[in-house]
Design a protein around this motif. Structure first.
Motif, PDB file in Angstrom:
ATOM      1  N   ASP A  15      40.142  30.022  29.763  1.00  0.00           N
ATOM      2  CA  ASP A  15      40.955  28.809  29.656  1.00  0.00           C
ATOM      3  C   ASP A  15      41.030  28.423  28.197  1.00  0.00           C
ATOM      4  O   ASP A  15      40.114  27.885  27.615  1.00  0.00           O
TER       5      ASP A  15
ATOM      6  N   THR B 178      42.151  37.473  30.936  1.00  0.00           N
ATOM      7  CA  THR B 178      43.400  37.510  31.702  1.00  0.00           C
ATOM      8  C   THR B 178      43.289  36.878  33.073  1.00  0.00           C
ATOM      9  O   THR B 178      44.201  36.978  33.876  1.00  0.00           O
ATOM     10  N   SER B 179      42.179  36.177  33.331  1.00  0.00           N
ATOM     11  CA  SER B 179      42.022  35.786  34.729  1.00  0.00           C
ATOM     12  C   SER B 179      42.822  34.562  35.144  1.00  0.00           C
ATOM     13  O   SER B 179      42.995  34.299  36.313  1.00  0.00           O
ATOM     14  N   ASN B 180      43.333  33.794  34.189  1.00  0.00           N
ATOM     15  CA  ASN B 180      44.144  32.643  34.596  1.00  0.00           C
ATOM     16  C   ASN B 180      45.635  32.891  34.381  1.00  0.00           C
ATOM     17  O   ASN B 180      46.405  31.954  34.245  1.00  0.00           O
ATOM     18  N   VAL B 181      45.997  34.129  34.350  1.00  0.00           N
ATOM     19  CA  VAL B 181      47.352  34.483  33.975  1.00  0.00           C
ATOM     20  C   VAL B 181      48.096  34.953  35.216  1.00  0.00           C
ATOM     21  O   VAL B 181      47.517  35.607  36.081  1.00  0.00           O
ATOM     22  N   ASP B 182      49.373  34.601  35.303  1.00  0.00           N
ATOM     23  CA  ASP B 182      50.174  35.076  36.431  1.00  0.00           C
ATOM     24  C   ASP B 182      50.180  36.589  36.449  1.00  0.00           C
ATOM     25  O   ASP B 182      50.164  37.231  35.404  1.00  0.00           O
ATOM     26  N   VAL B 183      50.236  37.133  37.652  1.00  0.00           N
ATOM     27  CA  VAL B 183      50.248  38.576  37.819  1.00  0.00           C
ATOM     28  C   VAL B 183      51.343  39.206  36.946  1.00  0.00           C
ATOM     29  O   VAL B 183      51.146  40.229  36.311  1.00  0.00           O
ATOM     30  N   ALA B 184      52.473  38.517  36.870  1.00  0.00           N
ATOM     31  CA  ALA B 184      53.619  39.081  36.173  1.00  0.00           C
ATOM     32  C   ALA B 184      53.388  39.230  34.675  1.00  0.00           C
ATOM     33  O   ALA B 184      54.029  40.037  34.015  1.00  0.00           O
TER      34      ALA B 184
ATOM     35  N   GLU C  91      50.383  39.845  33.236  1.00  0.00           N
ATOM     36  CA  GLU C  91      49.119  40.459  32.921  1.00  0.00           C
ATOM     37  C   GLU C  91      49.247  41.685  32.026  1.00  0.00           C
ATOM     38  O   GLU C  91      48.489  41.850  31.081  1.00  0.00           O
TER      39      GLU C  91
ATOM     40  N   HIS D 137      35.921  40.405  35.511  1.00  0.00           N
ATOM     41  CA  HIS D 137      35.637  40.716  36.901  1.00  0.00           C
ATOM     42  C   HIS D 137      36.611  41.767  37.415  1.00  0.00           C
ATOM     43  O   HIS D 137      36.528  42.217  38.526  1.00  0.00           O
ATOM     44  N   ARG D 138      37.585  42.118  36.585  1.00  0.00           N
ATOM     45  CA  ARG D 138      38.538  43.169  36.941  1.00  0.00           C
ATOM     46  C   ARG D 138      38.125  44.453  36.225  1.00  0.00           C
ATOM     47  O   ARG D 138      37.815  44.416  35.037  1.00  0.00           O
TER      48      ARG D 138
ATOM     49  N   SER E  18      39.917  47.298  35.865  1.00  0.00           N
ATOM     50  CA  SER E  18      40.947  48.146  35.274  1.00  0.00           C
ATOM     51  C   SER E  18      40.915  48.107  33.753  1.00  0.00           C
ATOM     52  O   SER E  18      41.204  49.104  33.096  1.00  0.00           O
TER      53      SER E  18
ATOM     54  N   GLU F 153      38.263  46.383  44.762  1.00  0.00           N
ATOM     55  CA  GLU F 153      39.463  46.061  44.001  1.00  0.00           C
ATOM     56  C   GLU F 153      40.619  46.956  44.409  1.00  0.00           C
ATOM     57  O   GLU F 153      41.749  46.512  44.541  1.00  0.00           O
TER      58      GLU F 153
ATOM     59  N   SER G 174      42.876  45.881  47.023  1.00  0.00           N
ATOM     60  CA  SER G 174      43.648  44.651  46.883  1.00  0.00           C
ATOM     61  C   SER G 174      45.124  44.902  46.634  1.00  0.00           C
ATOM     62  O   SER G 174      45.924  43.987  46.704  1.00  0.00           O
ATOM     63  N   VAL G 175      45.525  46.091  46.270  1.00  0.00           N
ATOM     64  CA  VAL G 175      46.946  46.333  46.018  1.00  0.00           C
ATOM     65  C   VAL G 175      47.484  47.406  46.968  1.00  0.00           C
ATOM     66  O   VAL G 175      46.780  48.349  47.230  1.00  0.00           O
TER      67      VAL G 175
END
Lengths: 604, 598
Positions: free
Chosen positions: A447, A529-535, A537, A558-559, A561, A600, A603-604
């Motif tokens: 943040d 990048t965790s508070n960012v819209d998927v689009a 990223e 926590h990701r 990739s 993970e 999740s997709v």
């Protein structure tokens, strides 16, 4: 009074659970508390002009009363009015002078008072920087803000208005009493008793209800905050039909606080009555005694007129002081909060013998670090060790709450470890000056806080003197240049409070540009990048990859990739090191990392 | 506020009078106690003058040769007035504060109730937090009005003329000589009115700026410290503090000029009375025994005016506050109950949008342009589309936070407007995109779902929402106050709290707005499971962003620019190359390279 004690009890309970105390210090704070008086040291020099002018104004009233008494005496003794012309001239002169003095006084008081607030706020600010974000975690930021804004304001009036008025009123009162003693000893004593009673009355009230007033000063903003909380969450409450129920709860609390208020008020009036009565009848008694003594022939006509006119003036210093007494109550209420900050112990103290400045190689090592946020809590980081060599890229991964972000706080020395040591370039960071330590890192966290100001201002925070070219090459590298130039005023667009006018992804790219601009040797990406819209990223990820090149990099995520190409990956589980190795090593081990990866992948 | 002085340049007395009437209007039920307070305060003031008058008369009488035994009546009266004034002023101080605090309690309750009624439309328009804060602190400012302004105002218009008349009784010449000074004193604030207003505005602006800078400095502490920008930040605060100090000094300086002028007029009025009274006395036109009384009364006549001037200096601030409060109280809610009781018979939980058109305000573009779709009992429907397509708006209309401009939203075939709002919201559980967490414990946060739920029920709901693991890991577990001491929750955790609330509520219809930002891996899986659980057996409408959520829906409705573009099964829509497949391709392209298990 049952209700009032109930609400006090309730707030005390809540506060103690929050680790703050309402009543502990409050019950011992006096109107002229040495701690508060000591806090004002350094400010008192500004107050001499306030006191001097206040005294001059007070004395002008006394002289005015004396002159009028003399004129009246002339008339009573049948002397012609022409003889009083110099007296009238004197009166007009005094009135004109006082007109100018009141004007000057109000300006001087305002200047002195605000200067005190300015200086207090600076001191609080400097202290905040020493205390750092680690200390802030244990506070409500709203309360800290209120202390700086409103607390300093309440104290500016305590120091700038109340304390000088105490001196002015005492001296002016003393002067009137001396004059009256000279006219008639008994009347002088009566007026003296009246003034002392008036001056003591607020102290008596304060003694009687002071601690409860201060509790109220704490309880009131809390209830207020609860109202704000409910109004801000009103859509949620409404959708659960809970608005009315919560309204009723608030009503109950409001009523309880109201009862407490009325209880205080009653006591305030009752405590004030005995001395208030002495003060109220003092003037009348003095005049009646004057009449009696004149009747008995032991007081002259002039003396009686002096009494009539100066008894009125005797009340003036007292009234002036009373008008400032509320400032003192508010000041005492605020002093506690300000002292709490000024006397707080930083969670990470400045080094006693800092190591000599020189270049430190950008390597980091955690050696058996254990840290708890509070004594008795489970450790947030537990006997944790890891190392990063200059130029390496290392990742820390784990579930939310596993202690990853605590690592960042420890790296930046927002806290010191309970056990173990953290080394930068081989030196224990407790021996490095915090400013120097923090200059070694560029941090991008989840943040990002943007300050109210232009995009440019926010970027320049990282490097105040940066040229336009530097700025733009940083924003280009952060994939931010294009959207910035698309803003209404480009780099001069005001981002709004907390950067609300920008999307999460845009804010994050500005944060990355800031990190690039700072150009520190170590880069820390904390859930960048965790508070960012998927689009957004992938754009941000590319930008981050560019920054990380050629730098010592720590990625906390926590990701998984983003961390595959790290030189080494550390998996944290409940503050402990679960396993470490390269991506392929860890997959082969089929442990926690593998499990996370599988979760993970699904999740997709 | 700004145009007030240009429109009408009335005396401060007139300004106060108009504003007092506005406040009275707010205080309806307390009007009687208010009148009591005002009348008593006038009596207190009159008693003060009587005390001064009898005291001065006693002195005058004794000086002109009267013996004490002649003056026993005067002394008795003097004692009586003194004691009565003391008693009554204490009683009145109590009454006025009781009335003031009580009224504040009532006004605050009324404002809260009204905001509840107006939410969310009014709240959103006014930028939520600011409204709440200003509405509530504005109410606090009214205390000054109720406890102080009103009594002082009445004193000025009643006591000053009476005093002047009594002086006239001593000698008409004194009254005529003194009157101009009193009139001048009343108009003093008007001499500086425009400057006062400008300075007041400048000062408020600089105060706001300074407070914003302080907030910025505290909230951005981590950034300031990590960038080593302490000096920059202090410099910025210093600059705004300096401006604050400068505007305050010029404001107070002007105010001092007013105060000094009032004081000078009082002293001059007294001087003129002393001079004229002396002359009249020596010439034998006036009884010398009344001379001291006239002198003292001249000063007393000014006292209420001085008090009023002090009040007038704060008037613009408090009346602006009053006007904002009244503004809220007079606002019209967007949705009004027209039904007292729900339609008869059992209500089947079906959802229907029938030709719904909607815009947030007449001057704003239409968000929904004729939307029609239905959800059958127990069915889960995913609402998808690009941002701005109108998906969240559909959920707001479902909850009847707004009403459609044209067309209708129906449950069980009945127009939502035929349900009382409370009844309607009992049928729907709502999981918003931005979950608001209250500044209370986790347990209480979940209990928002149903106020009378037991601790066991709350814990069961949390378990079914897969929220148990992270709640039990919080510092104080169930008693952890959210938002404090670093006890912040991630997006996925917040959504699970909201889902637990929905479980607790156990309503037949579920409306959910999925979070947009990426959740951590574990959260994402748990939220998915929780959504599946909570939607089982309920009529469910989900605004969906994630492919996994969309895939698990029974049916998909694609919104494009306020219209239903297509509807169908996942596979069906994904393959026909329409709006949905375009949407999915755009998303997958971005999401794909991010992950990819070996």
């Amino acid at each position: 009074m049952a209700d009032s004690s109930k609400i006090v009890e309730e707030y005390t309970k809540v506060e103690s659970r929050r680790g703050l105390s309402v009543t502990s210090g409050a019950s011992h704070m006096k109107l002229f508390d040495p701690r508060v008086l000591a806090m004002g040291k350094g400010e008192y020099g500004r107050l001499w002009s306030v006191v001097t002018l206040g005294l001059l104004i007070s004395f002008s009233y006394i002289v005015q009363g004396i002159i009028i008494a003399l004129i009246l005496e002339d008339v009573f003794s049948g002397r012609p009015m022409a003889g009083s012309i110099p007296s009238f001239a004197g009166l007009v002169l005094i009135i004109a002078l006082r007109w100018a003095m009141i004007w000057a006084n109000d300006r001087i008081v305002a200047r002195a008072a605000t200067n005190i607030a300015i200086s207090l706020r600076r001191r609080i600010y400097h202290k905040l920087y020493d205390l750092g974000p680690g200390w802030m975690l244990s506070q409500k930021s709203g309360v800290v803000q209120a202390t700086i804004v409103d607390g300093a304001e309440a104290l500016q009036n305590y120091y700038g208005r109340f304390l000088p008025q105490v001196i002015v009123s005492s001296l002016a009162g003393l002067a009137i009493m001396v004059i009256l003693l000279y006219v008639d000893v008994i009347i002088g004593l009566v007026v003296g008793v009246m003034m002392v009673a008036s001056l003591l009355q607020p102290l008596a009230i304060y003694r009687g209800v002071g601690s409860r007033i201060r509790v109220w000063f704490v309880a009131m903003p809390r209830l207020f905050a609860e109202y704000v909380d409910n109004v801000q969450g009103i859509v949620t409450l409404k959708s659960f039909n809970a608005g009315k129920r919560h309204g009723k709860l608030l009503d109950l609390k409001t009523n309880a606080l109201y009862d407490a208020e009325i209880g205080i008020l009653k006591d305030e009036i009752l405590w004030g009555v005995p001395l208030g009565l002495v003060a109220a009848i003092g003037g009348t008694v003095a005049i009646v005694i004057g009449a009696l003594r004149m009747d008995a022939g032991s007081l002259s006509a002039g003396g009686l007129l002096f009494v009539l006119l100066l008894v009125r003036e005797a009340l003036r210093p007292v009234t002036d002081l009373r008008q400032t007494i509320h400032f003192s109550f508010a000041g005492m209420g605020a002093a506690e909060g300000v002292l709490d900050i000024l006397e707080a112990v930083p969670p990470a103290a400045a080094p006693v013998d800092p190591i000599a400045p020189g270049t430190l190689p950008p390597s980091i090592a955690f050696e058996g670090v254990t840290f708890r946020y509070r004594k008795g809590d489970a450790p947030a980081v537990d006997n944790f060790s890891f190392a990063v060599q200059p130029g390496e890229k290392v990742a820390l991964v784990g579930r939310s709450g596993s202690g990853k972000t605590t690592v960042t706080s420890l790296l930046l020395r927002f806290f010191d470890p309970d056990e173990g040591a953290i080394r930068l370039g081989g030196e224990d960071i407790r021996r490095i000056r915090p400013e120097r330590l923090r200059a070694m890192y560029s941090v991008v966290s989840q943040d990002t806080y943007l300050f109210h100001g232009t995009v440019r201002d926010n970027l320049l925070l990282a490097k105040p003197g940066a040229s336009r070219e530097e700025l733009e090459s940083a924003t280009r590298a952060a994939s931010a240049h294009d959207f910035i130039t698309g803003l209404p005023k480009g780099y001069d667009t005001v981002v709004g409070e907390r950067g609300v006018k920008l999307s999460g992804g845009e804010r994050q790219r500005i944060a990355i540009a800031r990190a690039i601009l700072k150009g520190a040797p170590i880069l820390v990406l904390d859930e960048a990048t965790s508070n960012v819209d998927v689009a957004n990223e992938s754009l941000i990820r590319d930008a981050l990859d560019r920054v990380a090149r050629d730098r010592t990099t720590i990625i906390i995520s926590h990701r998984l990739s983003a961390v595959r190409d790290a030189d080494r990956i550390y998996v944290i589980e409940k503050g402990r090191l679960a396993e470490s190795g390269s991506h392929s090593d860890l997959i082969r081990r089929n442990g926690d990392y593998h499990a996370l990866l599988m979760a993970e992948g699904g999740s997709v | 506020m700004s145009h007030e002085h240009h429109d009408d340049h009335s005396l401060p007395v007139g300004q106060v009078f108009r504003k007092v009437r506005v406040i009275d209007h707010l205080l309806g039920t307390y009007r009687l106690s208010l009148q009591k307070v005002r009348i008593t305060s006038v009596i207190v003031q009159v008693l003060g003058i009587l005390t001064a008058l009898t005291g001065a008369y006693l002195v005058g009488a004794v000086l002109t040769g009267a013996t004490i035994s002649d003056q026993l009546m005067t002394i008795t009266l003097l004692a009586l007035f003194t004691v009565m004034q003391f008693v009554l002023s204490n009683v009145n101080s109590y009454w006025s504060h009781v009335t003031a605090f009580r009224s504040l309690v009532e006004i605050r309750k009324a404002v809260y109730k009204k905001i509840d009624e107006l939410a969310p439309a009014y709240v959103i328009e006014r930028r939520s937090g600011d409204l709440a804060r200003s509405a509530l602190s504005d109410v606090n400012l009214l205390e000054l009005y109720i406890a102080h302004t009103l009594p002082e105002f009445l004193q000025a218009i009643v006591v000053t003329p009476i005093t002047l008349l009594v002086i006239g009784l001593i000698h008409w010449g004194l009254m005529i000589a003194l009157a101009p000074f009193l009139v001048a004193a009343v108009t003093v604030p008007d001499w500086f009115a425009r400057r006062a207003e400008e300075q007041g505005r400048a000062h408020r602006a600089s105060a706001g700026e300074m407070s914003a800078d302080v907030i910025d400095g505290v909230q951005g502490l981590r950034e300031i410290v990590t960038f080593g920008a302490m000096e920059q930040s202090i410099k910025r605060l210093d600059a705004s503090q300096q401006r604050y100090s400068d505007t305050y000094v010029s404001y107070e300086g002007r105010s001092g000029l007013e105060r000094g002028s009032g004081d000078a007029l009082l002293a001059m009025g007294m001087t003129v009375t002393v001079a004229l009274g002396g002359w009249l006395t020596t010439r034998g036109y006036m009884d010398v025994a009344l001379y001291p009384a006239a002198t003292v009364l001249a000063a007393m006549a000014f006292v209420p005016i001085m008090n009023l001037m002090n009040i007038a200096r704060q008037l613009s601030q408090t009346s602006a506050a009053a006007e904002r409060v009244i503004g809220i109280m007079n606002a019209q809610p967007t949705v009004i109950d027209r039904a007292v009781s729900p339609p008869e018979g059992s209500i089947v939980p079906t959802l229907d949008f029938k030709e719904v058109r909607f815009c947030y305000a007449p001057e704003l573009p239409e968000v929904l342009k004729g939307v029609t779709f239905g959800v059958s009992p127990g069915e889960t429907v995913a609402l998808v589309g690009r941002s701005g397509a109108g998906k969240s708006t559909c959920t707001y209309l479902m909850l009847r936070l707004w009403d459609p401009t044209v067309g209708s939203v129906r449950i069980g075939g009945h127009d939502l407007r035929d349900f009382p709002q409370e009844y309607l919201r009992d049928m729907i559980a709502y999981v918003p995109q931005d979950v608001y967490l209250f500044n209370v414990s986790v347990r209480e946060n979940i209990r928002i779902g149903r106020g009378d739920a037991t601790d066991a029920e709350v814990e069961d709901a949390a378990r079914r929402a897969f929220a148990l693991d992270f709640i039990t890991a919080l510092p104080d577990r169930w008693d952890t106050v959210l938002g404090e001491r670093g006890a912040t929750l991630s997006g996925g955790q917040r959504q699970r709290i909201a889902i637990a609330r929905a479980f607790l509520k156990d309503a037949p219809i579920l409306v959910m707005d999925e979070a947009v930002s990426s959740l951590d891996t574990e959260s994402e899986a748990n939220v998915r499971k929780a959504v599946k659980e909570v939607s089982r057996g309920r009529t469910t409408l989900i605004v969906a962003h994630r492919p996994s959520t969309i895939r698990s829906a029974d049916r998909i409705i694609v919104l494009e620019e306020g219209r239903v573009a297509e509807t169908g099964w996942f596979n069906e829509l994904a393959e026909n190359g329409g709006a949905f497949s375009r949407l999915m391709t755009a998303q997958v392209e971005i999401t794909q390279p991010v992950d990819g298990a070996p």
